[in-house]
Design a protein around this motif. Structure first.
Motif, short mmCIF file in Angstrom:
data_model
loop_
_atom_site.label_atom_id
_atom_site.label_comp_id
_atom_site.label_asym_id
_atom_site.label_seq_id
_atom_site.Cartn_x
_atom_site.Cartn_y
_atom_site.Cartn_z
N VAL A 1 0.86 -1.18 0.00
CA VAL A 1 0.00 0.00 0.00
C VAL A 1 0.90 1.23 0.00
O VAL A 1 1.80 1.34 0.83
N SER A 2 0.65 2.14 -0.94
CA SER A 2 1.39 3.39 -0.97
C SER A 2 0.40 4.54 -0.93
O SER A 2 -0.53 4.60 -1.72
N ARG A 3 0.64 5.47 0.01
CA ARG A 3 -0.22 6.64 0.16
C ARG A 3 0.41 7.90 -0.43
O ARG A 3 -0.05 9.01 -0.15
N VAL A 4 1.45 7.72 -1.22
CA VAL A 4 2.11 8.86 -1.85
C VAL A 4 2.04 8.69 -3.36
O VAL A 4 1.91 7.57 -3.86
N PRO A 5 2.14 9.77 -4.12
CA PRO A 5 2.09 9.68 -5.58
C PRO A 5 3.22 8.83 -6.14
O PRO A 5 4.32 8.77 -5.57
N GLU A 6 2.96 8.17 -7.26
CA GLU A 6 3.95 7.30 -7.90
C GLU A 6 4.76 8.02 -8.97
O GLU A 6 5.90 7.66 -9.25
N ILE A 7 4.19 9.04 -9.57
CA ILE A 7 4.85 9.76 -10.66
C ILE A 7 5.93 10.68 -10.11
O ILE A 7 5.67 11.51 -9.24
N ARG A 8 7.13 10.53 -10.63
CA ARG A 8 8.28 11.32 -10.16
C ARG A 8 8.12 12.80 -10.50
O ARG A 8 7.70 13.15 -11.60
N ARG A 9 8.47 13.65 -9.53
CA ARG A 9 8.48 15.09 -9.75
C ARG A 9 9.93 15.56 -9.71
O ARG A 9 10.73 15.09 -8.89
N PRO A 10 10.30 16.52 -10.55
CA PRO A 10 11.71 16.93 -10.63
C PRO A 10 12.22 17.66 -9.38
O PRO A 10 13.41 17.68 -9.13
N ASP A 11 11.32 18.22 -8.58
CA ASP A 11 11.75 19.01 -7.43
C ASP A 11 11.65 18.28 -6.10
O ASP A 11 11.78 18.89 -5.04
N ALA A 12 11.42 16.96 -6.13
CA ALA A 12 11.22 16.20 -4.90
C ALA A 12 11.96 14.87 -4.96
O ALA A 12 12.19 14.34 -6.06
N PRO A 13 12.33 14.31 -3.82
CA PRO A 13 12.97 12.99 -3.83
C PRO A 13 11.99 11.92 -4.31
O PRO A 13 10.79 12.01 -4.06
N HIS A 14 12.53 10.95 -5.01
CA HIS A 14 11.72 9.85 -5.55
C HIS A 14 12.30 8.54 -5.04
O HIS A 14 13.51 8.30 -5.15
N PHE A 15 11.46 7.70 -4.47
CA PHE A 15 11.88 6.41 -3.93
C PHE A 15 11.41 5.30 -4.85
O PHE A 15 10.24 5.28 -5.24
N VAL A 16 12.33 4.42 -5.22
CA VAL A 16 12.00 3.26 -6.05
C VAL A 16 12.21 2.03 -5.18
O VAL A 16 13.32 1.75 -4.74
N LEU B 1 7.87 -9.77 -1.03
CA LEU B 1 7.17 -9.96 0.23
C LEU B 1 6.51 -11.34 0.17
O LEU B 1 5.72 -11.59 -0.73
N SER B 2 6.82 -12.20 1.10
CA SER B 2 6.16 -13.52 1.11
C SER B 2 4.78 -13.40 1.75
O SER B 2 3.77 -13.43 1.08
N MET B 3 4.76 -13.26 3.07
CA MET B 3 3.50 -13.07 3.79
C MET B 3 3.53 -11.74 4.54
O MET B 3 2.81 -11.53 5.49
N GLY B 4 4.37 -10.85 4.12
CA GLY B 4 4.54 -9.57 4.81
C GLY B 4 3.76 -8.45 4.15
O GLY B 4 3.00 -8.66 3.21
N SER B 5 3.98 -7.25 4.64
CA SER B 5 3.30 -6.09 4.09
C SER B 5 4.27 -4.92 3.99
O SER B 5 5.23 -4.82 4.75
N LEU B 6 3.98 -4.04 3.05
CA LEU B 6 4.73 -2.80 2.87
C LEU B 6 3.72 -1.67 2.82
O LEU B 6 2.76 -1.71 2.05
N ARG B 7 3.95 -0.66 3.65
CA ARG B 7 3.13 0.55 3.63
C ARG B 7 4.07 1.75 3.47
O ARG B 7 5.01 1.89 4.25
N VAL B 8 3.80 2.56 2.46
CA VAL B 8 4.59 3.77 2.22
C VAL B 8 3.68 4.96 2.47
O VAL B 8 2.58 5.04 1.91
N ARG B 9 4.14 5.87 3.32
CA ARG B 9 3.32 7.05 3.63
C ARG B 9 4.21 8.17 4.16
O ARG B 9 5.39 7.98 4.39
N ARG B 10 3.60 9.32 4.37
CA ARG B 10 4.27 10.42 5.03
C ARG B 10 4.00 10.31 6.53
O ARG B 10 3.13 9.57 6.96
N ARG B 11 4.73 11.10 7.32
CA ARG B 11 4.46 11.14 8.76
C ARG B 11 3.12 11.80 9.03
O ARG B 11 2.71 12.70 8.31
#
Length: 90
Positions: free
Chosen positions: A52-67, A72-82
């Protein structure tokens, strides 16, 4: 089984793109990114887990982009801001 928080919010990062590789069994990963950052999680393979990602996927030139890539076997990944409540960050 366990959990980990990857908090990049206060990191000093001179690179426009940050690559993160995951290999998760039965745990969970919470990834916190700075305000304005974007994240591409499309390369994460989740067999019985979920992503689950709560941040935009499209890269912006003025902001950091995480790839994020990996598995994940039976785990989970959540990407969000504080969350900020009454001046405190969570």
């Amino acid at each position: 089984m366990g959990s980990v928080v990857l908090d990049f919010c206060d990191a000093i990062n001179p690179h426009p793109v940050v690559e993160v590789e995951l290999s998760v069994g039965a745990g969970s990963v919470r990834m916190l990114v700075p305000d304005g950052a974007t994240a591409d999680v499309s390369a994460v393979v989740a067999s019985m887990g979920h992503v689950v990602s709560r941040v935009p996927e499209i890269r912006r030139p003025d902001a950091p982009h995480f790839v994020v890539h990996g598995s994940l076997s039976m785990g989970s990944l959540r990407v969000r801001r504080r969350f900020r409540i009454a001046g405190r960050s969570f």
